[in-house]
Design an enzyme around this catalytic site. Sequence first.
Site, PDB file in Angstrom:
ATOM      1  N   ASP A  33       0.814  -1.208   0.000  1.00  0.00           N
ATOM      2  CA  ASP A  33       0.000   0.000   0.000  1.00  0.00           C
ATOM      3  C   ASP A  33       0.846   1.255   0.000  1.00  0.00           C
ATOM      4  OD1 ASP A  33      -1.334  -0.998   3.204  1.00  0.00           O
ATOM      5  OD2 ASP A  33       0.594  -0.093   2.753  1.00  0.00           O
ATOM      6  N   LYS A  54      -4.451   3.769  -1.424  1.00  0.00           N
ATOM      7  CA  LYS A  54      -5.318   4.816  -1.951  1.00  0.00           C
ATOM      8  C   LYS A  54      -4.647   5.448  -3.159  1.00  0.00           C
ATOM      9  CE  LYS A  54      -7.765   7.070   1.510  1.00  0.00           C
ATOM     10  NZ  LYS A  54      -7.825   8.058   2.557  1.00  0.00           N
ATOM     11  N   MET A 166      -2.108   9.775  12.485  1.00  0.00           N
ATOM     12  CA  MET A 166      -3.284  10.222  11.724  1.00  0.00           C
ATOM     13  C   MET A 166      -3.919  11.426  12.429  1.00  0.00           C
ATOM     14  SD  MET A 166      -4.732   6.415  10.996  1.00  0.00           S
ATOM     15  CE  MET A 166      -4.214   5.824  12.591  1.00  0.00           C
TER      16      MET A 166
HETATM   17  C1  LIG Z   1      -2.468   4.165   8.982  1.00  0.00           C
HETATM   18  S1  LIG Z   1      -1.191   4.729  10.025  1.00  0.00           S
HETATM   19  C2  LIG Z   1       0.014   3.481   9.743  1.00  0.00           C
HETATM   20  C3  LIG Z   1       1.120   3.493  10.756  1.00  0.00           C
HETATM   21  C4  LIG Z   1       2.197   2.471  10.472  1.00  0.00           C
HETATM   22  N1  LIG Z   1       1.708   1.120  10.560  1.00  0.00           N
HETATM   23  C5  LIG Z   1       3.391   2.625  11.419  1.00  0.00           C
HETATM   24  O1  LIG Z   1       3.678   1.738  12.225  1.00  0.00           O
HETATM   25  O2  LIG Z   1       4.063   3.654  11.300  1.00  0.00           O
HETATM   26  C6  LIG Z   1      -0.581   6.092   9.096  1.00  0.00           C
HETATM   27  C7  LIG Z   1      -0.075   7.215   9.987  1.00  0.00           C
HETATM   28  O3  LIG Z   1       1.242   6.917  10.440  1.00  0.00           O
HETATM   29  C8  LIG Z   1       1.976   8.111  10.563  1.00  0.00           C
HETATM   30  N2  LIG Z   1       3.152   8.026   9.669  1.00  0.00           N
HETATM   31  C9  LIG Z   1       3.487   6.989   8.903  1.00  0.00           C
HETATM   32  N3  LIG Z   1       4.662   7.225   8.269  1.00  0.00           N
HETATM   33  C10 LIG Z   1       5.056   8.453   8.661  1.00  0.00           C
HETATM   34  C11 LIG Z   1       6.185   9.257   8.378  1.00  0.00           C
HETATM   35  N4  LIG Z   1       7.138   8.855   7.551  1.00  0.00           N
HETATM   36  N5  LIG Z   1       6.277  10.474   8.977  1.00  0.00           N
HETATM   37  C12 LIG Z   1       5.319  10.890   9.825  1.00  0.00           C
HETATM   38  N6  LIG Z   1       4.232  10.166  10.140  1.00  0.00           N
HETATM   39  C13 LIG Z   1       4.104   8.968   9.569  1.00  0.00           C
HETATM   40  C14 LIG Z   1       1.060   9.257  10.186  1.00  0.00           C
HETATM   41  O4  LIG Z   1       0.457   9.733  11.361  1.00  0.00           O
HETATM   42  C15 LIG Z   1       0.058   8.560   9.294  1.00  0.00           C
HETATM   43  O5  LIG Z   1      -1.157   9.257   9.256  1.00  0.00           O
END
Ligand SMILES: C[S@@+](CC[C@H](N)C(=O)[O-])C[C@H]1O[C@@H](n2cnc3c(N)ncnc32)[C@H](O)[C@@H]1O
Length: 241
Positions: A33, A54, A166
């Site tokens: 994804d 998405k 998020m």
């Molecule tokens: C659906 S969640 C998935 C999280 C993922 N499984 C993890 O462990 O990081 C998605 C959220 O993770 C955070 N996120 C993921 N990658 C990021 C990054 N490189 N920098 C900042 N926030 C990040 C953001 O808050 C984003 O909205």
Amino acid sequence: MVVYLVGAGPGDPDLVTLKAVKALKKADVVVYDRLANEEILEYANGAEMIYVGKSAGKHSKKQEEINEILIKQAKKQEVVVRLKGGDPFVFGRGGEELLALLKEGIHVELVPGVTSAIGVPTTVGLPVTHRGVATSFTIVTGHEDPTKKEKQVKWNYNADTIVILMGVGHLKENTREIMKYKDPETPVCVIENGTRPDERIVLGTLDNISEKKINPPALVIVGPVVDVFKDIKENMPEDQV
Ligand SMILES: C[S@@+](CC[C@H](N)C(=O)[O-])C[C@H]1O[C@@H](n2cnc3c(N)ncnc32)[C@H](O)[C@@H]1O
């Protein structure tokens, strides 16, 4: 048949585990994804690629559809890799995919990833715990499923550090809620696109952070460790900041 449920880390392709690379190298098909860095896919040279994230202007696939794709591929192929951003079990719906596969009698190997919730703060020099300052942290969604009858997120956490994932869309409402329990002057750090070339850091307080321009994906870190981060930044050599 085996499905590897793999965490791809927060974005920097060097933050993927050796176990993930080994799984990708033997993959017949990779189901991935949006948050997975495309460079990581190169390890799976020759494998079929199925994108289930998405895309612009379109809704992402429903979880049930993704589960079905995984089950179908697992029954057809020897090695399936399901690649997810960060860690598969931190707001990644990895648990749901695991259960769906297990119920079909499919063997699943679990490969954790560096979660953005901790990995991203670490790469910029923001410790989520710090002796004498923060002895606990909590990781929470800023975007609870709006169809839920009763809200599970109450914002009255007594953890010293709150890491919100998020959290961009509802930042104003969420900070207002947190201010019922924490001082409005509590420092806040937002890290946008952590570990990626377009990484951006925004600093503020609970009271003013929602007035600043912030774009997803971002982490919102609330608590006195943000002041420790400011101190660390001041002491870092220029080329590291
Ligand atoms: C659906 S969640 C998935 C999280 C993922 N499984 C993890 O462990 O990081 C998605 C959220 O993770 C955070 N996120 C993921 N990658 C990021 C990054 N490189 N920098 C900042 N926030 C990040 C953001 O808050 C984003 O909205």
